[in-house]
Design an enzyme around this catalytic site. Structure first.
Site, PDB file in Angstrom:
ATOM      1  N   LYS A  71     -15.527  -2.417  -4.989  1.00 20.91           N
ATOM      2  CA  LYS A  71     -14.463  -1.875  -4.145  1.00 20.91           C
ATOM      3  C   LYS A  71     -14.023  -0.553  -4.724  1.00 20.91           C
ATOM      4  O   LYS A  71     -13.826  -0.450  -5.938  1.00 20.91           O
ATOM      5  CB  LYS A  71     -13.266  -2.857  -4.165  1.00 20.91           C
ATOM      6  CG  LYS A  71     -12.130  -2.465  -3.252  1.00 20.91           C
ATOM      7  CD  LYS A  71     -12.322  -2.998  -1.869  1.00 20.91           C
ATOM      8  CE  LYS A  71     -11.337  -2.444  -0.872  1.00 20.91           C
ATOM      9  NZ  LYS A  71     -11.664  -1.093  -0.374  1.00 20.91           N
ATOM     10  N   LYS A  95      -9.469  -2.091 -12.914  1.00 19.54           N
ATOM     11  CA  LYS A  95      -8.234  -2.221 -12.122  1.00 19.54           C
ATOM     12  C   LYS A  95      -8.200  -3.527 -11.324  1.00 19.54           C
ATOM     13  O   LYS A  95      -7.193  -4.236 -11.305  1.00 19.54           O
ATOM     14  CB  LYS A  95      -8.160  -1.031 -11.160  1.00 19.54           C
ATOM     15  CG  LYS A  95      -6.838  -0.850 -10.467  1.00 19.54           C
ATOM     16  CD  LYS A  95      -6.901   0.327  -9.489  1.00 19.54           C
ATOM     17  CE  LYS A  95      -7.299   1.613 -10.190  1.00 19.54           C
ATOM     18  NZ  LYS A  95      -7.362   2.746  -9.243  1.00 19.54           N
ATOM     19  N   LYS A 107     -17.218   3.218  -6.347  1.00 25.34           N
ATOM     20  CA  LYS A 107     -16.584   4.487  -5.972  1.00 25.34           C
ATOM     21  C   LYS A 107     -17.612   5.350  -5.272  1.00 25.34           C
ATOM     22  O   LYS A 107     -18.822   5.154  -5.440  1.00 25.34           O
ATOM     23  CB  LYS A 107     -16.074   5.222  -7.211  1.00 25.34           C
ATOM     24  CG  LYS A 107     -14.975   6.241  -6.901  1.00 25.34           C
ATOM     25  CD  LYS A 107     -13.619   5.581  -6.763  1.00 25.34           C
ATOM     26  CE  LYS A 107     -12.553   6.548  -6.319  1.00 25.34           C
ATOM     27  NZ  LYS A 107     -11.206   5.955  -6.414  1.00 25.34           N
ATOM     28  N   THR A 191      -0.246   2.717  -2.520  1.00 30.57           N
ATOM     29  CA  THR A 191      -0.431   3.216  -3.889  1.00 30.57           C
ATOM     30  C   THR A 191       0.913   3.668  -4.456  1.00 30.57           C
ATOM     31  O   THR A 191       1.284   3.325  -5.585  1.00 30.57           O
ATOM     32  CB  THR A 191      -1.464   4.357  -3.906  1.00 30.57           C
ATOM     33  OG1 THR A 191      -2.662   3.861  -3.310  1.00 30.57           O
ATOM     34  CG2 THR A 191      -1.753   4.827  -5.313  1.00 30.57           C
ATOM     35  N   ASN A 222      -1.043  11.501  -0.683  1.00 31.88           N
ATOM     36  CA  ASN A 222      -0.685  10.136  -0.296  1.00 31.88           C
ATOM     37  C   ASN A 222       0.052   9.416  -1.428  1.00 31.88           C
ATOM     38  O   ASN A 222       1.140   8.878  -1.236  1.00 31.88           O
ATOM     39  CB  ASN A 222      -1.969   9.382   0.110  1.00 31.88           C
ATOM     40  CG  ASN A 222      -1.705   7.919   0.347  1.00 31.88           C
ATOM     41  OD1 ASN A 222      -1.502   7.156  -0.589  1.00 31.88           O
ATOM     42  ND2 ASN A 222      -1.665   7.512   1.604  1.00 31.88           N
ATOM     43  N   SER A 359      -5.587  -2.772   0.088  1.00 30.74           N
ATOM     44  CA  SER A 359      -6.938  -2.740   0.661  1.00 30.74           C
ATOM     45  C   SER A 359      -7.525  -4.150   0.688  1.00 30.74           C
ATOM     46  O   SER A 359      -8.174  -4.558   1.652  1.00 30.74           O
ATOM     47  CB  SER A 359      -7.864  -1.840  -0.175  1.00 30.74           C
ATOM     48  OG  SER A 359      -7.778  -0.507   0.268  1.00 30.74           O
TER      49      SER A 359
END
Ligand code: NAD
Length: 432
Positions: A71, A95, A107, A191, A222, A359
């Site tokens: 992810k 994470k 990523k 976030t 963001n 997410s």
């Protein structure tokens, strides 16, 4: 920023090795995390508006999926390199494990200056990226999301391209989509909200009083906008903010919401990118992004790109607390120096985990075909952040480890559990 050859990846691996050994993690686990499982680099042909074809380079990295599908976001930025993508994918692995969601890490990125492209060119590039990656990603293997200079609209284009290629509806292939295309309520602010909740947890431990706490935020995208907004609503004083064009300082503090609205109005590519600079908006002192980092504030929030605090400026950082909202804003080589100087670093793998947590909620909702309320999203986010913070804080207190080491320890122990279920040398031949 963001331009550091292979160092960023080598540094990321070195950090895992150092903290993993200190935490007594099995060498077999460290060996598994020294390199990505798989990486795909592709040439992305894009028909430009003038009729010519340009070839952009895109990458996707599935770093480790011991705990679940990979992810991680997709970045559109001129300084994207394979090494940067791999470092970001490793951090995603850590994470997801820190907050205990059932994912590995991945990523992606495209080396491009998206501000030079038209909307149509950005759509074609987004679709070209997904065409190249469609067999590499998927709802059960690797699930992309937004990152720097990508947003919900771009995620929507990519999901559409994937579904067109596969001839199925598969909203769970990508997160951070528009709400009408299967996005989750609360993903846009996630976030920033996760960072805000993390800072609040620390504030309770440290007895910080919001009204007496000054904050500088680097990056007004963001992540930076939402964390600044939520902190200000809580009473914190946001005295400095910046974007790629420069920084502003006001000792009395900014009204974050009106700055944001002004920036929205002055942007040139409405609906895709903000182009206006915060520098043009309110009475203020103009400073540089470098000066912002060295301000005498109580809380420093780097929320733009990686590597902004390194050997060149670490001695000059005056904030006693740094909350890493960007991924990797502190070069691994200065972890020790900042610790010795008594600076508390709240690490990226916790501080900005709100994005991947929501997410995950989006993916769960897509798979269930059932949408949650905003309250449900926010309350589950709060639960996950506070339980991760609690675990990290208890290692920090018991073992005297800095918060980053404590967070990595939690994560590496969890990844180790998943890897060790298949057996390591200790299981097959015993200790010798
Ligand atoms: P974004 O594209 O929304 O915003 C990026 C911001 O950084 C913009 O305000 C831009 O002007 C600013 N910026 C770019 N170059 C800069 C420079 N040289 N100096 C100062 N500011 C600069 O991106 P975002 O999603 O907010 O991501 C910011 C950071 O947060 C990245 O490190 C990203 O990996 C991390 N992050 C984002 C998410 C997410 O869900 N969006 C999740 C976790 C981590």
């Amino acid at each position: 920023m963001g331009n550091h050859g292979n160092d960023v990846f080598e540094d990321a691996v070195a950090r895992v090795e150092r903290i993993g050994r200190e935490a007594g993690v099995d060498e077999a686990v460290i060996a598994a995390l020294r390199q990505p499982e798989a990486t795909l680099t592709a040439s992305l042909p894009v028909r430009m508006d003038d009729g010519s074809t340009r070839y952009f380079i895109g990458h996707r990295c599935r770093y480790n999926d011991a705990r679940g599908p990979a992810k991680g976001g997709i970045r559109f930025h001129p300084q994207v390199t394979l090494a940067e993508v791999q470092a970001l994918a490793l951090w995603m692995t850590i994470k997801c494990a820190v907050v205990g969601i059932p994912y590995g890490g991945g990523k992606g990125g495209v080396t491009v200056d998206p501000k030079q492209l038209s909307r149509l060119e950005i759509e074609r590039l987004s679709r070209a990226y997904m065409r190249a990656m469609a067999d590499f990603v998927g709802p059960d293997t690797d699930i992309p999301a937004p990152d720097v200079y990508t947003n919900a609209r771009i995620m929507g284009w990519m999901a559409d391209e994937y579904e067109t290629i596969k001839r199925v509806k598969a909203p769970g292939v990508i997160t951070g989509k528009p709400i009408s295309r299967g996005g989750s309520l609360g993903r846009d602010e996630a976030t920033g909200r996760g960072a805000f909740l993390t800072i609040q947890e620390l504030a309770r431990k440290r007895g910080l009083v919001p009204a007496e706490t000054t904050v500088a935020v680097q990056g007004f995208g963001n992540a930076g906008y939402h964390v600044a907004r939520l902190l200000q609503e809580e009473g914190y004083k946001i005295v400095a903010l910046s974007d790629s064009k420069g920084a502003v300082y006001s000792k009395d503090g900014f009204d974050v919401e009106s700055l944001f609205k002004n920036k929205q109005e002055t942007r040139k590519l409405q609906g895709v990118y903000c182009e206006g600079s915060v520098c043009e908006l309110v009475p203020h002192e103009q400073i540089t992004n470098e000066e912002l980092l060295e301000l005498e504030v109580d809380l420093l929030i780097p929320a733009a790109l990686e590597g902004v605090i390194d050997a060149g400026n670490a001695e000059r950082i005056r904030a006693p607390i740094i909350a890493e909202v960007a991924n990797g804003p502190i070069a691994a080589g200065v972890d020790g120096l900042l610790h010795e100087r008594g600076i508390t670093v709240v690490p990226d793998v916790l501080t900005n985990a709100g994005g991947v947590i929501v997410s995950y909620f989006e993916w769960v909702q897509n798979r269930q075909g059932y949408a949650w309320t905003l309250d449900e999203v926010r309350s589950r986010l709060k639960d996950l952040i506070s339980s991760a913070f609690g675990e990290i804080w208890s290692i920090h207190e018991k073992e005297g480890a800095p918060l980053r080491s404590a967070a990595y320890t939690v994560a590496l122990r969890r990844i180790a559990e998943a890897i060790e279920t298949h057996g390591t040398r200790a299981f097959f031949v015993g200790d010798s």
